[in-house]
Scaffold this active site. Structure first.
Site, PDB file in Angstrom:
ATOM      1  N   GLU A   1      43.724  45.839  43.412  1.00 36.46           N
ATOM      2  CA  GLU A   1      42.759  44.856  43.176  1.00 36.46           C
ATOM      3  C   GLU A   1      41.625  44.679  44.102  1.00 36.46           C
ATOM      4  O   GLU A   1      40.837  43.869  43.788  1.00 36.46           O
ATOM      5  CB  GLU A   1      43.527  43.381  42.891  1.00 36.46           C
ATOM      6  CG  GLU A   1      44.317  43.739  41.672  1.00 36.46           C
ATOM      7  CD  GLU A   1      44.935  42.230  41.063  1.00 36.46           C
ATOM      8  OE1 GLU A   1      44.953  41.359  41.979  1.00 36.46           O
ATOM      9  OE2 GLU A   1      45.803  42.437  40.148  1.00 36.46           O
TER      10      GLU A   1
ATOM     11  N   ARG B   1      43.400  41.298  47.367  1.00 37.35           N
ATOM     12  CA  ARG B   1      42.208  41.312  46.893  1.00 37.35           C
ATOM     13  C   ARG B   1      41.004  41.458  47.744  1.00 37.35           C
ATOM     14  O   ARG B   1      39.810  41.406  47.507  1.00 37.35           O
ATOM     15  CB  ARG B   1      42.113  40.172  46.035  1.00 37.35           C
ATOM     16  CG  ARG B   1      43.145  39.705  45.115  1.00 37.35           C
ATOM     17  CD  ARG B   1      42.896  38.785  43.972  1.00 37.35           C
ATOM     18  NE  ARG B   1      43.993  38.820  43.025  1.00 37.35           N
ATOM     19  CZ  ARG B   1      45.177  38.220  43.216  1.00 37.35           C
ATOM     20  NH1 ARG B   1      45.340  37.401  44.480  1.00 37.35           N
ATOM     21  NH2 ARG B   1      46.045  38.583  42.598  1.00 37.35           N
TER      22      ARG B   1
ATOM     23  N   THR C   1      47.826  37.038  49.047  1.00 35.14           N
ATOM     24  CA  THR C   1      47.108  38.018  48.345  1.00 35.14           C
ATOM     25  C   THR C   1      45.536  37.925  48.196  1.00 35.14           C
ATOM     26  O   THR C   1      44.867  38.742  47.842  1.00 35.14           O
ATOM     27  CB  THR C   1      47.537  38.269  46.868  1.00 35.14           C
ATOM     28  OG1 THR C   1      47.236  36.847  46.121  1.00 35.14           O
ATOM     29  CG2 THR C   1      49.021  38.246  46.666  1.00 35.14           C
TER      30      THR C   1
ATOM     31  N   GLU D   1      54.871  30.836  41.048  1.00 34.69           N
ATOM     32  CA  GLU D   1      55.839  31.135  40.220  1.00 34.69           C
ATOM     33  C   GLU D   1      57.296  31.061  41.094  1.00 34.69           C
ATOM     34  O   GLU D   1      58.444  31.121  40.589  1.00 34.69           O
ATOM     35  CB  GLU D   1      55.998  32.657  39.713  1.00 34.69           C
ATOM     36  CG  GLU D   1      55.069  32.784  38.513  1.00 34.69           C
ATOM     37  CD  GLU D   1      53.694  32.226  38.778  1.00 34.69           C
ATOM     38  OE1 GLU D   1      53.048  32.854  39.841  1.00 34.69           O
ATOM     39  OE2 GLU D   1      53.012  31.343  38.097  1.00 34.69           O
TER      40      GLU D   1
ATOM     41  N   THR E   1      49.062  26.514  43.906  1.00 33.30           N
ATOM     42  CA  THR E   1      48.615  27.563  45.079  1.00 33.30           C
ATOM     43  C   THR E   1      47.236  27.942  45.034  1.00 33.30           C
ATOM     44  O   THR E   1      46.445  27.607  44.064  1.00 33.30           O
ATOM     45  CB  THR E   1      49.533  28.857  45.086  1.00 33.30           C
ATOM     46  OG1 THR E   1      49.414  29.210  43.614  1.00 33.30           O
ATOM     47  CG2 THR E   1      51.017  28.608  45.233  1.00 33.30           C
TER      48      THR E   1
ATOM     49  N   ASN F   1      48.546  27.195  38.690  1.00 32.39           N
ATOM     50  CA  ASN F   1      49.617  26.454  37.894  1.00 32.39           C
ATOM     51  C   ASN F   1      50.637  25.547  38.796  1.00 32.39           C
ATOM     52  O   ASN F   1      50.950  25.774  39.651  1.00 32.39           O
ATOM     53  CB  ASN F   1      50.201  27.414  36.976  1.00 32.39           C
ATOM     54  CG  ASN F   1      51.340  28.229  37.906  1.00 32.39           C
ATOM     55  OD1 ASN F   1      50.461  29.090  38.715  1.00 32.39           O
ATOM     56  ND2 ASN F   1      52.424  28.113  37.656  1.00 32.39           N
TER      57      ASN F   1
ATOM     58  N   ASP G   1      50.862  27.789  32.246  1.00 34.34           N
ATOM     59  CA  ASP G   1      50.656  28.820  33.369  1.00 34.34           C
ATOM     60  C   ASP G   1      48.947  29.173  33.331  1.00 34.34           C
ATOM     61  O   ASP G   1      48.740  30.322  33.991  1.00 34.34           O
ATOM     62  CB  ASP G   1      51.330  30.037  33.312  1.00 34.34           C
ATOM     63  CG  ASP G   1      50.999  30.947  34.604  1.00 34.34           C
ATOM     64  OD1 ASP G   1      51.014  30.390  35.767  1.00 34.34           O
ATOM     65  OD2 ASP G   1      50.920  32.204  34.457  1.00 34.34           O
TER      66      ASP G   1
END
Lengths: 604, 185
Positions: free
Chosen positions: A88, A143, A187, A205, A269, A289, A331
């Site tokens: 990504e 990323r 990330t 999550e 987050t 979320n 979410d």
């Protein structure tokens, strides 16, 4: 409520009958949205940060490659990252060097562009803890790095932020900011603002309590840290905090809008792209979320999850905040890009921020105050009826509320939303926004989630499928002021990578089958395409090489949440695999395979 | 003829008793550590490596243990990573590829000790007997257990064909390459 969805369905049905590219008149003769002055750099041949500039426009002034000659574009060189997970990231170029960060194990490569074929100049392996792979929700992606003042900054999956000497690859500092045993990973592509590195934590999550930090670029020491939930002191809400809407005012809302202590494992987050306005001296970023997904376990607005914050980069103090989705039901992380643009709104110039949210709306906000100027649909939606512009609050369709133990069918959009992390671009030339997005709906059942630290905290059975029309993705050109689509290209799979625009009148993007495409920014006509070795979910960039020629670069390597069926060898017989995404991607294994390659293109 | 039917019925009833038998004090499982639990198909010298034995087989043939395993699979958040067998952040469990071996005792070790690419260690967190039940249920996901003992459909959203309806598919021996990309070094 229902009729609005029927209209959506009807619209989608009409769209499918028309040819694959549909057009309407853009702009209507009004002044176009423009890029802020700080984002305009006419002679800049480099691409130093994933979003190109701090306004996040992803636009380059380079025009050697244009609508007339792009059909002659060909491969200049390639490079294997040696990793077969979702790529990504964005290839960066500064001063004749190209920088890439691979997915876990987050190896950094520097390629020497002054020599034929771009050979390796140095590589750096941070050797992240392999166990971090087990607490990364949606593939082990990264990323991209960011460059500033001779240094390269990046995050690792096991929650370190590292600074390297860009010329030699020597480690300058390496700080650990999270604990994978609590589900904390990183990330995000950091953003450098003045002498500070802004980076946030992932793990929404896993019941992680989200935060963003500013590190001193010189030594990596934490200058400030702002949580997304909890007391005002932790969230850095003080005397300067002036939210536009009544519902965002009050003391310790990050505590009182939750059941007792639920904010301690409440998510929010920070893993998207941050932007920065040097004139207002504010950074803008979104929070993700709330945890768990099951909303029945967290009555209340769950502040400050799914929120956009404007903060002072020196102190971290919040200036304003706006919650896209109070008491999130599906979410819908609020982390999508906030692109800074200048608009004329009802005759008055406004410093604005445009944000395509997971909830299916493109928001236009005044970035000095947080006022919502407009919010318009870009995806079929039946879960809400848009935003009440008086109160700023989204109007929920109670019929789609995910009560525990009840399967709610045909919920649009899905958990990854109308659009996930995949960044849009804004053309300084056409004034249009180019949005890569999904076209998906889902069935959802809320189930009781059990909090066990370091394991998922979700509480939902989900399965997704194609939305109205049957295609699963689109690239849409969006008129920001009119709040409507100008043209769109339908794709078989979600468009999970970013887009990039140039002064050559082009938009570049890749699809998950592996095709990398150049599109006419005005009309949406596909002018050139090339099939890479694996599906594309990366962020394209462009630069002028040491030889004076313009190059286009992109990483190919399928994965991410959408592509984890391939990168993680998942079994499509289970419709709930990958949190329900596998059901919508069952045929991806026939369309592409794993990969990890850089492609660089140029004119002959 | 009628006598034959009666005998057949009696056998069916008795075997059903076996299937449903609830062992409230099952045999100790601690000795499993002494059993051969190898991950490789080869061993130096003659002959292949000793494969895991039949210890714990009773757990796989008993509907009560399997249904308990299914409940605990959700309870301990196994489902959060492995979904209903199709996988997510963790690998799929309903297919025939097993990175760390697909025999019951391999799965027991994977749960108890963890694995280096992201599987947490549940040692000391889940009682041994419940680990055996979860491992037996994991094996039922690709129907490596008797059909009449495998669980039936869920009460929740129907994610996949029920465990007892899948065709039996034995694990590929010797494990497979981990799905994570290997770094060049």
């Amino acid at each position: 409520m229902r009729s609005s969805f029927l209209q959506c369905c009807f619209l989608a049905a009409v769209l499918t009958l028309s040819p694959s590219i549909s057009r309407s008149q853009p702009q209507d003769g009004r002044p176009r949205p423009a890029a802020p002055a700080f984002a305009v750099s006419p002679n800049d041949a480099d691409w130093a940060t994933p979003a190109k500039n701090t306004a996040g426009t992803r636009y380059s002034e380079l025009s050697e490659i244009n609508t007339q000659n792009v059909n002659r574009l060909q491969v200049a060189f390639t490079f294997s990252t040696g990793v077969n997970k979702g790529h990504e990231g964005a290839p960066l170029v500064v001063g004749g060097l190209m920088f890439i960060v691979s997915p876990y194990p987050n190896i950094v490569y520097a390629l020497d562009l002054t020599r034929p074929g771009g050979p390796l100049k140095w590589q750096y392996n941070p050797k992240p803890d392999a166990s971090a792979q087990g607490v990364a929700c949606c593939d082990v992606v990264n990323r991209g790095p960011t460059y500033s003042n001779g240094r390269l900054f990046f995050t690792t999956l096991d929650a370190h932020v590292v600074a390297l000497d860009a010329g030699t690859g020597r480690e300058i500092w390496n700080v650990k900011l999270g604990e994978i045993n609590r589900g904390e990973t990183m990330t995000m592509a950091p953003l450098v603002v003045k002498d500070k590195v802004i980076a946030g934590i992932s793990g929404g999550e896993y019941g992680v309590r989200g935060w963003v930090q500013a590190l001193d670029a010189a030594d990596g020491k934490t200058v400030w840290k702002a949580y997304s939930t909890g007391p005002d002191q932790d969230v850095k809400i003080g005397a300067d905090f002036k939210p536009f809407y009544e519902e965002d005012r009050g003391k310790d809302l990050g505590v009182s809008t939750w059941p007792p202590n639920a904010w301690e494992i409440g998510g929010g987050t920070v893993w998207g792209f941050a932007s920065y306005d040097p004139d207002l001296d504010l950074i803008f970023y979104g929070t993700a979320n709330p945890g768990p997904w099951n909303p029945n376990q967290r009555p209340g607005d769950n502040k400050w999850t799914n929120t956009v914050f404007a903060r002072d980069p020196d102190t971290g103090q919040a200036r304003w905040a706006y919650q896209w989705n109070p008491h999130d039901l599906h979410d819908w992380d609020g982390i999508n890009e906030n692109i800074l643009v200048e608009v004329v709104w009802h005759g008055k110039p406004r410093k604005a921020l445009v944000h395509p949210d997971r909830n299916g709306l493109v928001y236009l906000l005044d970035r000095t105050t947080g006022e919502v100027l407009s919010a318009n649909f870009y995806h079929p939606v039946n879960t809400h009826r848009g935003v009440d512009l008086k109160t700023g609050r989204i109007r929920i369709n109670e019929q789609k509320y995910p009560h525990e133990g009840k399967v709610i069918r045909n919920v649009c959009p899905t958990a990854p939303g109308a659009k996930d992390w995949s960044p849009s671009s804004f053309s300084h030339q056409t004034g249009l926004l180019y949005i890569p997005h999904n076209n998906l709906c889902m069935d959802w059942e809320s189930t009781e989630a059990n909090y066990i630290a370091g394991t998922p905290y979700v509480g939902a059975e989900v399965r997704m499928y194609a939305g109205p029309g049957g295609h699963r993705g689109e690239l849409s050109a969006w008129d920001i002021l009119a709040g409507k689509e100008v043209w769109t290209i339908k794709e078989r799979f979600p468009v999970w990578g970013g887009t990039m625009t140039t002064a050559g009148g082009l938009v570049f993007y890749g699809n998950m089958e592996g095709w990398f495409k150049a599109v006419d920014a005005k009309t949406g006509a596909v002018l050139w395409q090339f099939k890479t070795s694996s599906g594309i979910i990366g962020q394209p960039t462009t630069y002028r090489g040491p030889d004076g020629k313009q190059y286009i670069a992109v990483l190919s390597g399928v994965g991410g949440w959408a592509g984890s069926i391939v990168s993680g060898d998942l079994d499509p017989r289970d419709s709930t695999a990958a949190l329900g995404f596998v059901n919508a991607m069952a045929d991806l294994k026939q369309a592409t395979t794993k990969g990890g390659n850089l492609y660089v293109f140029a004119l002959p | 003829m009628r006598r034959l039917v009666a005998i057949a019925a009696a056998i069916a009833v008795l075997s059903a008793c076996e299937r449903e038998d609830r062992e409230f004090r099952p045999p100790p499982v601690g000795t499993e550590a002494e059993a051969p639990v190898t991950l490789s198909s080869i061993a130096p010298g003659t002959g292949p490596a000793e494969r895991p034995g039949e210890m714990g087989q009773a757990y796989e043939e008993n509907a009560y243990h399997l249904s308990e395993g299914k409940r605990l699979f959700t309870w301990f958040n196994c489902k959060g990573c492995h979904a209903n067998g199709g996988g997510g952040s963790g690998p799929a469990l309903m297919d025939d590829s097993w990175i760390y071996g697909g025999a019951l005792l391999n799965v027991v070790q994977t749960i108890r000790e963890g694995r280096p690419n992201g599987m947490p260690s549940f040692r000391g967190k889940i009682p041994e007997e419940q680990i055996m039940q979860i491992a037996a249920y994991v094996r039922s996901m690709e129907r490596q257990v008797p059909q009449d003992a495998a669980p039936g459909r869920n009460d929740d959203l129907m994610p996949r064909p029920s465990e007892h309806r899948l065709p039996a598919r034995p694990a590929v021996p010797g494990g497979t390459v981990p799905p994570s990309g290997q770094a060049p070094q």
